[in-house]
Design a protein around this motif. Structure first.
Motif, PDB file in Angstrom:
ATOM      1  N   ARG A 241       0.836  -1.205   0.000  1.00  0.00           N
ATOM      2  CA  ARG A 241       0.000   0.000   0.000  1.00  0.00           C
ATOM      3  C   ARG A 241       0.870   1.255   0.000  1.00  0.00           C
ATOM      4  NH1 ARG A 241      -5.124   1.636   1.010  1.00  0.00           N
ATOM      5  NH2 ARG A 241      -5.773  -0.534   1.265  1.00  0.00           N
ATOM      6  N   GLU A 246      -2.896   6.341   0.142  1.00  0.00           N
ATOM      7  CA  GLU A 246      -3.839   5.338   0.622  1.00  0.00           C
ATOM      8  C   GLU A 246      -4.397   4.515  -0.540  1.00  0.00           C
ATOM      9  OE1 GLU A 246      -6.603   6.594   3.727  1.00  0.00           O
ATOM     10  OE2 GLU A 246      -5.624   8.548   3.713  1.00  0.00           O
ATOM     11  N   LYS A 248      -3.768   0.860  -3.092  1.00  0.00           N
ATOM     12  CA  LYS A 248      -3.175  -0.459  -3.238  1.00  0.00           C
ATOM     13  C   LYS A 248      -3.733  -1.101  -4.501  1.00  0.00           C
ATOM     14  CE  LYS A 248      -3.006  -4.992  -0.932  1.00  0.00           C
ATOM     15  NZ  LYS A 248      -3.408  -5.753   0.277  1.00  0.00           N
TER      16      LYS A 248
END
Length: 385
Positions: A241, A246, A248
């Motif tokens: 990640r 934020e 992934k």
């Protein structure tokens, strides 16, 4: 490039005529479940099954080739229904691969993109579909014939501020169109949807790959080999990640080692950074938050180079006001059914990519041609508003 080029989805609010055709179902041979988006090559066009695993095929077509990402390929000389495809494996047994560097594979794809993938001016005819859900219920459906012109068949970063110079969409017959009016209780200015401009980047696989490489510059990607035969690899990947944004990435891809080509790529983006401030029809402020996005690219080989045939984009999240939180999902696909060599001039009649598809329809006339909706979509169209 100042900004990272990954997918931040912020939502705003073929003809088969004069010929007989047949509805053909494509099913999984193991459990008889329908296979959505199975690819059918007919020689002159590329077709795909709908969500129910069904497709309309002209009766006069005899020789077809059918495939799907997790199934074996089948060639058929005479139409029949149903058609069964064999899964490549019964269960996904993950094998961690240490000698496959996915970042390096992606970089090689970018370096050789214009030779592996067709890169001359191209003109496609096909269909676009948009579908939106609000609070778990379908709220919008648009199906239309389109022309798509691409000067390079890849995203031109040098002309990123002038995308009209290498990408045009022409909107033709509107096959189906329905949007419900949302009750005042919903904190939406309108039904959440994708703008055509959001599709410019996601139309090109090289844009998505460059975005992932930029985002994951100092992060690792775990890659697993699920299947390999005759130089064809099925890979699963999962990135670390990126805490700053934020975000992934996870997904699957089919890689042809002989051609050094990604044949299809599915990327799921988990994100918590894509948020926009909006105002409802009643003047109440709310936020639109996209928490998950998914893109899929599919290609087929023609004259030793690969051409795009299906691109899908999906985003889901929620809209939140002071009084409520409502989930939404929006889906968009472009099926490129026929290809021809294009010119460098682009389309004479093209839509304004900054406006929604609906705003580009002057009179909202619906000229339905033979189109096979899913059972869910047909029920929505038939229901009284």
């Amino acid at each position: 490039m100042k900004n990272l080029l990954f997918l931040f989805l912020i939502f705003s609010v073929s003809n088969i005529t004069a010929q007989s055709f047949r509805t053909v179902s494509v099913l999984d041979s193991a459990d008889s479940k329908p296979i959505a988006n199975a690819k059918i090559l007919t020689g002159s066009s590329v077709l795909y099954t709908n969500e129910d695993g069904k497709v309309l095929i002209p009766e006069q077509i005899k020789n077809i080739e059918i495939s799907a990402p997790w199934y074996g390929q089948k060639k058929i000389s005479a139409l029949s229904s149903p058609i069964y495809l064999n899964p490549l494996f019964k269960e996904i047994e993950e094998v961690v691969v240490t000698n496959i560097d996915l970042k390096n594979l992606f970089k090689n794809i970018i370096d050789t993109y214009s030779t592996v993938y067709y890169s001359n001016p191209s003109l496609y005819t096909g269909t676009v579909k948009q579908k939106s859900f609000v609070d778990g219920k379908i709220a919008h459906l648009l199906v239309a014939d389109v022309n798509v012109w691409s000067r390079f068949n890849y995203f031109n970063f040098n002309a990123g501020n002038d995308t009209d110079s290498f990408f045009n969409i022409g909107l033709n017959d509107i096959k189906f169109y329905k949007t419900i009016k949302l009750d005042e209780k919903y904190p939406f200015a309108s039904v959440p949807n994708l703008l055509p401009k959001d599709f410019i980047g996601t139309f090109y696989m090289n844009y998505q790959i460059v975005g992932m490489l930029n985002t994951l510059k100092d992060l690792k990607i775990k890659t697993s080999l699920l299947y390999e035969n005759a130089g064809i690899q099925k890979l699963r990947f999962e990135s670390e990640r990126n805490d700053q944004f934020e975000i992934k990435f996870t997904g699957f891809l089919t890689y042809n080692k002989n051609d050094r080509a990604i044949v299809n790529l599915n990327v799921v983006i988990d994100q918590n950074f894509a948020q926009s401030e909006k105002v409802s029809k009643t003047g109440e402020p709310y936020t639109s938050n996209t928490t998950k996005a998914e893109v899929f690219f599919d290609f087929y080989k023609r004259n030793n180079q690969y051409l795009p045939s299906l691109i899908t984009v999906m985003g889901e999240g929620y809209s939140e006001s002071k009084t409520m939180k409502v989930p939404f999902k929006a889906y968009q696909e472009i099926k490129l059914e026929k290809f021809s060599e294009g010119s460098k001039r682009g389309l004479k009649k093209k839509i304004d990519l900054s406006k929604s598809f609906i705003e580009n329809i002057p009179d909202k006339d619906i000229n339905e041609t033979k189109t096979l909706l899913s059972a869910q979509e047909q029920k929505f169209i038939d229901a009284k508003s």
